[in-house]
Motif scaffolding. Structure first.
Motif, short mmCIF file in Angstrom:
data_model
loop_
_atom_site.label_atom_id
_atom_site.label_comp_id
_atom_site.label_asym_id
_atom_site.label_seq_id
_atom_site.Cartn_x
_atom_site.Cartn_y
_atom_site.Cartn_z
N GLU A 285 0.84 -1.20 0.00
CA GLU A 285 0.00 0.00 0.00
C GLU A 285 0.87 1.25 0.00
O GLU A 285 0.60 2.23 -0.72
CB GLU A 285 -0.92 -0.01 1.22
N ARG A 288 2.38 1.53 -3.51
CA ARG A 288 1.38 1.98 -4.47
C ARG A 288 1.10 3.47 -4.31
O ARG A 288 0.96 4.22 -5.31
CB ARG A 288 0.10 1.16 -4.29
N GLN A 291 4.02 5.28 -5.82
CA GLN A 291 3.98 5.23 -7.30
C GLN A 291 2.88 6.15 -7.85
O GLN A 291 3.04 6.78 -8.90
CB GLN A 291 3.77 3.78 -7.78
N GLY A 292 1.76 6.22 -7.10
CA GLY A 292 0.68 7.12 -7.55
C GLY A 292 1.12 8.57 -7.49
O GLY A 292 0.77 9.38 -8.36
N ARG A 366 4.14 4.65 -15.05
CA ARG A 366 2.79 4.07 -15.12
C ARG A 366 2.84 2.57 -14.93
O ARG A 366 1.99 1.99 -14.26
CB ARG A 366 2.17 4.43 -16.49
N TYR A 369 3.36 1.86 -11.24
CA TYR A 369 2.13 2.10 -10.48
C TYR A 369 1.14 0.97 -10.69
O TYR A 369 0.48 0.51 -9.75
CB TYR A 369 1.53 3.44 -10.89
N ARG A 370 1.04 0.51 -11.96
CA ARG A 370 0.11 -0.57 -12.25
C ARG A 370 0.55 -1.85 -11.54
O ARG A 370 -0.26 -2.56 -10.95
CB ARG A 370 0.05 -0.79 -13.76
N SER A 372 2.36 -2.11 -8.75
CA SER A 372 2.14 -1.99 -7.30
C SER A 372 0.66 -2.12 -6.94
O SER A 372 0.30 -2.70 -5.92
CB SER A 372 2.70 -0.66 -6.78
N SER A 373 -0.20 -1.61 -7.82
CA SER A 373 -1.65 -1.75 -7.54
C SER A 373 -2.07 -3.20 -7.63
O SER A 373 -2.86 -3.69 -6.81
CB SER A 373 -2.44 -0.90 -8.54
N VAL A 374 -1.54 -3.89 -8.68
CA VAL A 374 -1.90 -5.31 -8.81
C VAL A 374 -1.40 -6.10 -7.61
O VAL A 374 -2.07 -6.97 -7.04
CB VAL A 374 -1.31 -5.84 -10.15
N GLU A 376 -0.77 -5.00 -4.61
CA GLU A 376 -1.55 -4.65 -3.41
C GLU A 376 -2.88 -5.39 -3.41
O GLU A 376 -3.31 -5.91 -2.37
CB GLU A 376 -1.77 -3.14 -3.38
N ALA A 377 -3.52 -5.45 -4.57
CA ALA A 377 -4.81 -6.14 -4.63
C ALA A 377 -4.65 -7.62 -4.34
O ALA A 377 -5.45 -8.23 -3.64
CB ALA A 377 -5.44 -5.90 -6.00
#
Length: 739
Positions: A285, A288, A291-292, A366, A369-370, A372-374, A376-377
């Motif tokens: 988190e 992410r 990165q955001g 980008r 960020y993508r 790290s989001s994946v 995190e999910a």
């Protein structure tokens, strides 16, 4: 106030209220002193029976002492501690005192006098089969036949008999304010006394050790059985715990650094995985979010990575150089200048290269960020899954924890009992007995009883007690006048005087001697007579008593003599016509006297005789008439008394005794009053009371009583009736009388 010497300063007492306590105290002291004097007088009055009783008891005590069998007492001194000294425990060497010490020691004293201990000593010394032992204490043993042989079948009964005999003679004496106890035994055999005491003490110590060992053995046996039961329970609970974990697939690992999980000292793998994934999720988190933030910056054209990229930096530096060179050229040339166009072309290519590099950096941001989001999910889904699995596992762990706690409890109980079992084993192996012998009993060299001095003291005390009881009985049963105060208390008449006892054949000499104690005593009587009437000394009086030979004639002669010495004309009349005695004491013949005048045989002048020795005139009684009462009841006797009172200043009549006769009552009714003679230590108080009651019934006036023949040695009363004036006359008179 009270001075330092204990006296009272009456000057500080202001009123009667202040003086009241002092007077009350004086009355108490006076009463106490009076009571003591009465008891002392009582003891002195009956000193002969009292001394005889004491001497009798002393002789009896001496005889009993020499007839008693010598007894020998052997003693042993032991120490009884509150508890045996502790060696194994770490709490200290000796136990601290508690409030239960008194109960403990009383229990020990009771155990020292128990039947079991006595019978065990009998067994140890084989006293149940010793006939001499029973004969020594006067006990008839059970099972003895005519030949004196003891029946073995009755040995148990003899054992009890011997134990009872020992208990009667054993003595347990605690030493005050200490833990020491003196054990002693008394018997006629000195060697046997020492043996019994030593055996008694050793047997008591042995019995105490056996009792302690039995208690320890019982505790060890009990703990062993309990340990076996707890061991089985521990094994069952642990096996049940493992089986449940295997069946439910509950895998736990030891907790790190003493951390406690749901399973107590262990943590499950799910919990560990959840903790690790939760930490990674938190990190994802944060990545992410970072990165955001970079992505937002890239969109706004402020890409930190672009600024920090060396290639972009080199390109931008080259462009800046070309742009500067282009601006210089524009100062001189037109934009269509070939050299200027060449520079412009280079600048455009550099801008394309910079734009390309910036686009590549933005794409990288980008992508990051993508990613790290994946990630995190994915971690979030795994954490949720592990949470669900852990909650499910915890629902299944409730029973596991129950089994775990049961296993831990059983283990703790087992460990505690095992530790206690080991302590008892160590204590029983190295403990010290709490009873020790300080002094063993030695064979006594001298008998402890009988003790002559002690027996004499006890005999004297018993003799004094018995003598006091005898004195009390004699005092209660005595009916004589031993105390001058009894005259007023018993007869209710004034006491006119007390005369000492003088030998019968020396009374005339004592009366004639002006310095004798008898004369002094009758002088007191004469003085008191002066206050008996309103005109002083009575003109006529008679002297009587309860019974014959009680001292009335001596009293009449003494009173008449003292009146004559005062210069008075005194006539002494012998009114006892039944048993006359005055003519003998006066040296007269009794051929004619009062009886002759009463019958009219002779005139009054022929019957009067001058007695120069005593300085008075006397009238004998005359011949004994058939009935003297008839002569006295006639008017002629009253006439002669009146006539004599005209011729003489005082008429003293020696009257017959009162009891059994009416003569004294008749004579008393014709005179002013009667002087009542009372023999001390002889006449019954009841008889004197009856005699006086007869006088009162006849309305005869009684002037008072004279206590005659009083002996101070027989009644040491402290009233001052001691006639030792120092003249030495009584001793001379007594010696003359004996001669």
């Amino acid at each position: 106030m009270t001075r330092f010497d204990g006296s009272v300063d009456f000057s500080t007492l202001q009123d009667e209220g202040d003086l009241a306590p002092v007077r009350s105290g004086h009355r108490i002291v006076a009463n106490s002193r009076s009571v003591i004097q009465q008891y002392w007088a009582m003891a002195f009055r009956w000193r002969k029976p009292l001394l005889a009783t004491v001497i009798g008891f002393i002789l009896a005590g001496i005889i009993v002492t020499f007839l008693m069998t010598p007894q020998y007492t052997a003693s042993s001194l032991i120490e009884i501690a509150r508890e045996g000294n502790r060696i194994a425990p770490v709490q200290g060497v000796e136990r601290e005192a508690t409030d239960q010490d008194l109960e403990f020691y009383q229990t020990q004293y009771g155990l020292l006098q128990s039947n079991e201990l006595a019978e065990s000593v009998v067994d140890e010394l084989k006293l149940a089969d010793n006939a001499a032992f029973f004969d020594m204490f006067g006990v008839r043993p059970q099972g003895r036949n005519a030949d004196g042989v003891l029946d073995p079948a009755k040995r148990e009964a003899r054992r009890k008999q011997a134990g009872e005999a020992l208990l009667k003679r054993i003595s347990i004496n605690p030493v005050r304010l200490s833990r020491l106890v003196n054990v002693s035994f008394t018997s006629p055999d000195r060697v046997l006394s020492a043996k019994i005491v030593n055996a008694w003490v050793k047997r008591f110590i042995r019995t105490t050790l056996e009792r302690r060992y039995e208690a320890t053995s019982y505790a060890r046996s009990f703990l062993e059985s309990r340990l076996g039961q707890l061991r089985t329970r521990v094994e069952e609970s642990e096996r049940q715990l493992v089986d449940f974990a295997s069946r439910e697939r509950l895998i736990n690992i030891p907790a790190a650094d003493g951390a406690k999980g749901a399973g107590g000292g262990e943590r499950s793998i799910l919990a560990e995985n959840l903790a690790a994934l939760n930490a990674e999720l938190t990190q994802a988190e944060a990545d992410r979010i970072r990165q955001g933030s970079r992505l937002d910056s890239a969109r706004n054209g402020a890409v930190p990575e672009a600024l920090q990229n060396t290639a972009i930096a080199g390109l931008r530096q080259r462009r800046a150089e070309l742009a500067a060179e282009y601006q210089k050229m524009m100062v001189q040339f037109e934009p269509q200048y070939p050299a200027a166009q060449a520079l412009k072309s280079q600048i455009d290519k550099l801008d394309e290269s910079i734009s390309r590099e910036q686009s590549r950096v933005s794409e990288s941001i980008r992508n990051n960020y993508r990613d790290s989001s994946v990630r995190e999910a994915e971690l979030g889904r795994n954490v949720d899954r592990l949470k669900n699995e852990l909650l499910d596992q915890r629902r299944r762990t409730i029973q596991y924890n129950i089994y775990q706690r049961e296993a831990d409890t059983n283990r703790q109980l087992y460990d505690a009992l095992l530790q206690r079992y080991k302590e008892i084993g160590v204590a029983s192996g190295v403990g010290v007995n709490n009873i020790s012998v300080v002094d063993e009993a030695d064979v006594p060299t001298r008998p402890s009883s009988p003790r002559l001095l002690l027996n004499l003291i006890l005999s004297i005390i018993a003799g004094l007690g018995a003598g006091a009881l005898l004195v009390f009985i004699l005092e209660q049963t005595a009916d004589a006048f031993d105390d001058p105060a009894q005259v007023g208390e018993e007869l209710h008449i004034p006491l006119l005087g007390v005369t000492p006892k003088v030998p019968e054949n020396a009374t005339n000499e004592a009366i004639l001697d002006r310095k004798s104690s008898l004369t002094e005593a009758y002088l007191s009587v004469e003085t008191n007579l002066r206050f008996s009437t309103n005109h002083g000394l009575p003109r006529s009086l008679s002297v009587t008593s309860s019974r014959p030979a009680e001292g009335k004639s001596t009293t009449a002669l003494a009173v008449a003599t003292l009146l004559a010495r005062a210069g008075k004309r005194v006539l002494l009349v012998d009114g006892d016509m039944r048993k006359p005695s005055l003519h003998v004491r006066l040296g007269l013949v009794n051929t004619a006297g009062l009886s002759d005048y009463l019958v009219g045989a002779r005139p009054l002048g022929e019957l009067l005789h001058k007695v120069d020795r005593f300085g008075l005139t006397a009238m004998p009684s005359g011949p004994q008439p058939p009935n003297a009462a008839e002569l006295l009841v006639s008017d002629r006797f009253g006439e002669v008394v009146a006539e004599l009172c005209e011729q003489f200043d005082h008429v003293v009549i020696d009257s017959p005794p009162i009891m059994g006769l009416a003569d004294a009552l008749l004579i008393g009714s014709r005179v002013e009053g009667v002087l009542f003679a009372i023999q001390a230590h002889g006449i019954s108080r009841r008889m004197a009371t009856v005699a006086l009651q007869r006088l009162r019934n006849a309305h005869v006036r009684v002037f008072g009583g004279v206590l005659v023949r009083f002996e101070t040695k027989r009644s040491h009363l402290g009233y001052g009736y001691d006639y030792g004036y120092g003249y030495g006359r009584e001793g001379d008179l007594a010696e003359d009388a004996k001669a």
